[in-house]
Design a protein around this motif. Structure first.
Motif, short mmCIF file in Angstrom:
data_model
loop_
_atom_site.label_atom_id
_atom_site.label_comp_id
_atom_site.label_asym_id
_atom_site.label_seq_id
_atom_site.Cartn_x
_atom_site.Cartn_y
_atom_site.Cartn_z
N PRO A 542 5.44 -1.85 -12.06
CA PRO A 542 5.70 -2.48 -11.04
C PRO A 542 5.92 -2.02 -9.90
CG PRO A 542 6.59 -3.64 -13.11
CD PRO A 542 6.04 -1.94 -13.31
N MET A 543 6.79 -0.77 -9.96
CA MET A 543 7.42 -0.36 -8.84
C MET A 543 6.24 0.50 -7.94
SD MET A 543 10.53 2.76 -8.32
CE MET A 543 9.32 3.91 -8.20
N ILE A 544 5.54 1.18 -8.80
CA ILE A 544 4.54 1.71 -8.36
C ILE A 544 3.38 1.04 -7.59
CG2 ILE A 544 2.59 3.59 -8.72
CD1 ILE A 544 4.25 4.59 -11.06
N ASP A 545 3.21 0.02 -8.39
CA ASP A 545 2.12 -1.08 -7.66
C ASP A 545 2.67 -1.68 -6.43
OD1 ASP A 545 -0.45 -2.76 -8.87
OD2 ASP A 545 0.93 -4.07 -7.84
N ASP A 546 3.95 -1.85 -6.45
CA ASP A 546 4.50 -2.31 -5.40
C ASP A 546 4.53 -1.38 -4.06
OD1 ASP A 546 6.10 -4.41 -3.75
OD2 ASP A 546 7.51 -2.97 -3.86
N LEU A 547 4.62 -0.06 -4.44
CA LEU A 547 4.79 0.86 -3.49
C LEU A 547 3.20 1.07 -2.90
CD1 LEU A 547 6.03 3.19 -2.00
CD2 LEU A 547 5.49 4.70 -3.97
N ILE A 548 2.26 0.90 -3.73
CA ILE A 548 0.68 1.15 -3.16
C ILE A 548 0.70 0.01 -2.10
CG2 ILE A 548 -1.62 1.25 -3.76
CD1 ILE A 548 0.19 3.58 -4.41
N GLY A 549 1.19 -1.16 -2.53
CA GLY A 549 0.79 -2.40 -2.01
C GLY A 549 1.51 -2.34 -0.51
N GLN A 550 2.73 -1.66 -0.54
CA GLN A 550 3.57 -1.43 0.81
C GLN A 550 2.70 -0.71 1.76
OE1 GLN A 550 7.67 -0.60 0.34
NE2 GLN A 550 7.91 -1.47 -1.38
N GLY A 551 2.26 0.29 1.02
CA GLY A 551 1.59 1.46 1.99
C GLY A 551 0.13 0.58 2.76
N ILE A 552 -0.52 -0.19 1.82
CA ILE A 552 -1.67 -0.60 2.30
C ILE A 552 -1.32 -1.75 3.37
CG2 ILE A 552 -3.36 -2.51 1.75
CD1 ILE A 552 -3.57 -1.01 -0.83
#
Length: 783
Positions: A542-552
């Motif tokens: 979930p943390m990685i998924d959130d980080l990718i979402g933040q970057g986008i």
């Protein structure tokens, strides 16, 4: 197009002498967009009278590192010869002589040029050893008025230093003209030297090299031990001294040494340290001239079918397998130069002997070789790639400490060093401005040329608007802010993304525009894969998924900001560092920007919008380009799947990482000012964010076509099974997934597919192995 400089513009140039140096100078002139003639002699019994110059251009196109920033630049170089083509000099504004270092040959050439050149054209010599006064002796005043020395350092594209030397008869306007051209058009650090032996950089740099050799011999060090100290611990290039000699060629050193020694005044300290080096003479005679020969102080022994790195014993001349040097002093150097030079082991003694001599020598040469210490420090930094110039190194040691240490050894203390010891230092910061010590004992501001804006100067005079551990926001004047990355290697992490978002909010409320820029060696090497690997290893999906979402989300906010965001990169801009630039309203890139989407190297695909942005950039831009949904997909797939990296800003335009109207700055010191000007120009033009793109993508049929191509590479052994998995995941995102080619698809949907593919690959063992291998070795893993 002529480069804009002081005085009459340089619209066309000519280089006479098509050797390595002359052709390299011609290449850099062509890199600046200036047409240049490259002339040499007519070879004996040759059917092609231009064979030497044409051969030199062919070598430029094949050389690595590349002297040309793009293949297109080669078209600006016209080959010729000095027998048939001197009449063409009537169209030339600057003639560079780069022939053999023999005064009689140079002067004979100058006499041939006199009646052929355009009145008022500049004639310069690239000599590194012959004084200007000797070159112009017995030549007409009209010629001497337009004559100067422009001493480039090899290779001319990559070495920033250009020493410009005029004589008493040289028209000062011509000096200003060529200095401005060298600065703005060629991207050089201009150092105004005086007509003295070795000029500025070589006078001190050759002393350093000679001292490093002699003291290594005297202390009985191995070449590995010497290089371990004379490299990064003192702030010199990592090659150290002996690997550096291998790189430049061992046969060059005796020539430079003899030439410098012959021209120095009696009693010069250099004369007291030079001596014969029989081993060097023997190695040169046997063809061991360094990398261009059979080897040098290091060589690769390929006997027995294996490559073994060997080094020479400085006492016996015998080669043996090279072993890494382990010196406590090299590790201690992390604590600073004084810790290094006071360390009791052999490395510390070596550092003290070399540096104490070199630094006191430099202090004794101002104002003989240059008017101030700033010029000397700039020359050593940009001519020899030291991190600090000699006077900056003295300040790190402490001027008073160095003076006292010299006195304790009954060695002379130069008057200027004694003056700095009393004043406290050679440099200081006063009222937010960097100042340097003059020969009269007073401090004066370090003046930057017009058009130069440096973030390090801004930092001296202000505090950041916003800051965290990975980034800072600075006010650079006129309503423009600069966002600086400063994490390790400028890798983009959650703190970076947080400050990006906060910066966008601040600029939107309080300022006019934002520039993304930093003064590190590299703009950004991409996302922090160490953090991603750590999170993946403990299954924090979930943390990685959130980080990718933040970057986008943050990158999208950059693209659609109501004010212009201008990227100003230099050095490497890879992966996520490339993606953030792709979302900027405009880019003003340093010419030496190396940009690319390299995620496949660690088994991933671009996850922060790079896929969508490359699809947009590969849409047809002219009637000549093929239409339909598949060509842009195929081009983006090739660029990303092969991890193509542009080797210059010019090449980045060819690969479409940069747009046609993105700017290129040749001199890195001018990059921030140029980017700020671009941002303000966009504001004045009424900048509006772009409309969201909608693309027609081929869907499953397109993915099938790409799959067939990838399977062909696998069958040929050019790709492995995991390469196939990564490529097909990329193909899924670029072709639009399950879309039909009659439908239009938006950026958000492409980003969603890329994110899904990124997360799928991150869960695979081969990708995790690739990431771990890259972090531990710095090299990609083939698995």
């Amino acid at each position: 197009m002529a480069a804009t400089t002081t005085g009459a513009p340089i619209r066309k140039a000519c280089v006479i002498g098509a050797g390595v140096m002359g052709s390299g100078i011609a290449a850099q002139i062509a890199n600046a967009g200036i047409p240049v003639l490259l002339l040499d002699i007519v070879p004996k019994d040759a059917a092609n009278r231009n064979a030497i110059a044409e051969g030199a251009i062919a070598k430029l196109l094949k050389a690595d590192p590349a002297p040309l920033m793009s293949s297109a630049a080669a078209k600006l170089i016209t080959p010729g010869n000095i027998d048939d083509d001197l009449d063409k000099l009537a169209e030339v504004d600057w003639i560079v002589e780069a022939v053999i270092e023999k005064i009689e040959i140079k002067q004979a050439l100058y006499r041939k040029l006199m009646d052929k050149r355009q009145p008022g054209s500049i004639v310069s010599s690239n000599t590194s050893t012959i004084p200007l006064a000797q070159l112009t002796e017995d030549l007409p005043e009209a010629f001497a008025r337009d004559f100067c020395i422009t001493h480039f350092f090899n290779p001319p594209r990559y070495m920033r230093l250009l020493e410009v030397v005029g004589g008493p008869k040289t028209d000062s306007a011509q000096i200003e003209r060529i200095a401005a051209f060298g600065d703005i058009a060629l991207g050089k650090m201009i150092v105004r030297g005086k007509d003295t032996p070795g000029f500025v950089a070589n006078r001190i740099g050759v002393y350093w090299m000679q001292a490093a050799i002699i003291h290594a011999l005297d202390l009985g060090l191995t070449v590995e031990m010497a290089d371990a100290i004379m490299g990064r611990p003192i702030g010199a290039p990592k090659t150290g001294i002996f690997a550096l000699l291998d790189l430049v060629g061992l046969d060059l050193m005796p020539h430079v040494d003899a030439s410098l020694a012959a021209s120095l005044p009696a009693g010069d300290p250099y004369l007291s340290i030079r001596r014969d080096f029989p081993l060097l003479t023997k190695m040169i005679a046997e063809g061991y001239t360094g990398r261009k020969g059979k080897g040098g102080f290091y060589r690769l022994n390929t006997e027995g079918g294996k490559k073994v790195k060997e080094s020479v014993d400085l006492r016996t001349g015998a080669y043996a397998p090279s072993t890494a040097a382990r010196l406590d002093s090299a590790d201690a150097a992390k604590g600073g130069l004084r810790v290094l030079v006071t360390h009791p082991d052999a490395g510390g003694q070596y550092a003290w002997r070399v540096l104490s001599g070199m630094l006191s020598y430099a202090a004794s040469l101002v104002p003989t070789i240059a008017d101030d210490i700033v010029a000397v420090d700039q020359a050593i930094r940009t001519g020899f790639n030291f991190k600090r110039g000699p006077f900056e190194m003295i300040d790190e040691l402490g001027a008073a400490w160095l003076a006292e240490a010299l006195r304790k050894e009954n060695r002379p203390v130069p008057d200027f060093l004694a003056m700095a010891a009393k004043a406290g230092s050679f440099y200081k910061v006063e009222n937010g401005r960097l100042q340097y010590l003059g020969l009269d004992g007073s401090y004066r501001p370090v003046e930057r040329p017009e058009g130069v804006l440096l973030l390090r100067d801004i930092k001296l005079a202000s505090k950041p608007i916003l800051k965290n551990g990975s980034a800072s926001l600075w006010d650079i004047g006129d309503g423009v802010a600069c966002l600086e990355f400063h994490s390790k290697m400028n890798a983009i992490d959650p703190d970076t993304l947080t400050l990006m978002k906060q910066s966008l909010d601040h600029v939107g409320k309080n300022m006019k525009a934002l520039v993304l820029h930093n003064e590190a060696d590299n703009f950004s090497v991409g996302a922090n894969i160490g953090l991603a690997l750590f999170a993946a290893n403990i299954a924090m999906w979930p943390m990685i998924d959130d980080l990718i979402g933040q970057g986008i989300a943050v990158y999208k906010a950059i693209k659609y900001a109501p004010f212009p965001v201008v990227g100003a990169p230099s050095g490497m801009a890879l992966g996520g560092g490339c993606e953030v630039l792709l979302h900027c309203a405009a880019i003003q890139a340093h010419s030496e920007t190396y940009i690319g989407l390299v995620e496949v190297g660690v088994g991933l695909i671009p996850g922060w919008g790079g896929c969508a942005e490359m699809l947009i950039r590969y849409q047809p831009q002219s009637a000549k380009e093929p239409k339909g949904p598949m060509p842009p997909v195929a081009q983006a797939f090739e660029t990303i799947s092969l991890a193509k990296v542009a080797k210059s800003a010019a090449e980045a335009k060819q690969l479409r990482f940069l747009r046609r109207d993105d700017g290129i700055t040749m001199n890195r010191d001018r990059l921030l000012a140029d980017a700020k000007a671009k941002a303000l120009a966009l504001v004045a033009a009424g900048h509006q964010p772009p409309k969201p793109a909608e693309l027609r993508l081929p869907g499953p049929s397109g993915k099938t076509a790409l799959t067939l191509a990838v399977d062909g590479f696998v069958a040929q052994g050019k790709a492995l099974a995991h390469d196939r998995a990564v490529s097909l995941t990329l193909a899924e995102a670029l072709t639009g997934g399950a879309t039909d080619m009659t439908e239009m698809i938006g950026e958000d949907q492409i980003n969603k597919l890329a994110k899904q593919g990124f997360m799928k690959l991150l869960r695979s063992e081969p990708t995790l192995a690739r990431m771990e291998h890259m972090l531990s070795t710095g090299k990609p893993l083939r698995n």
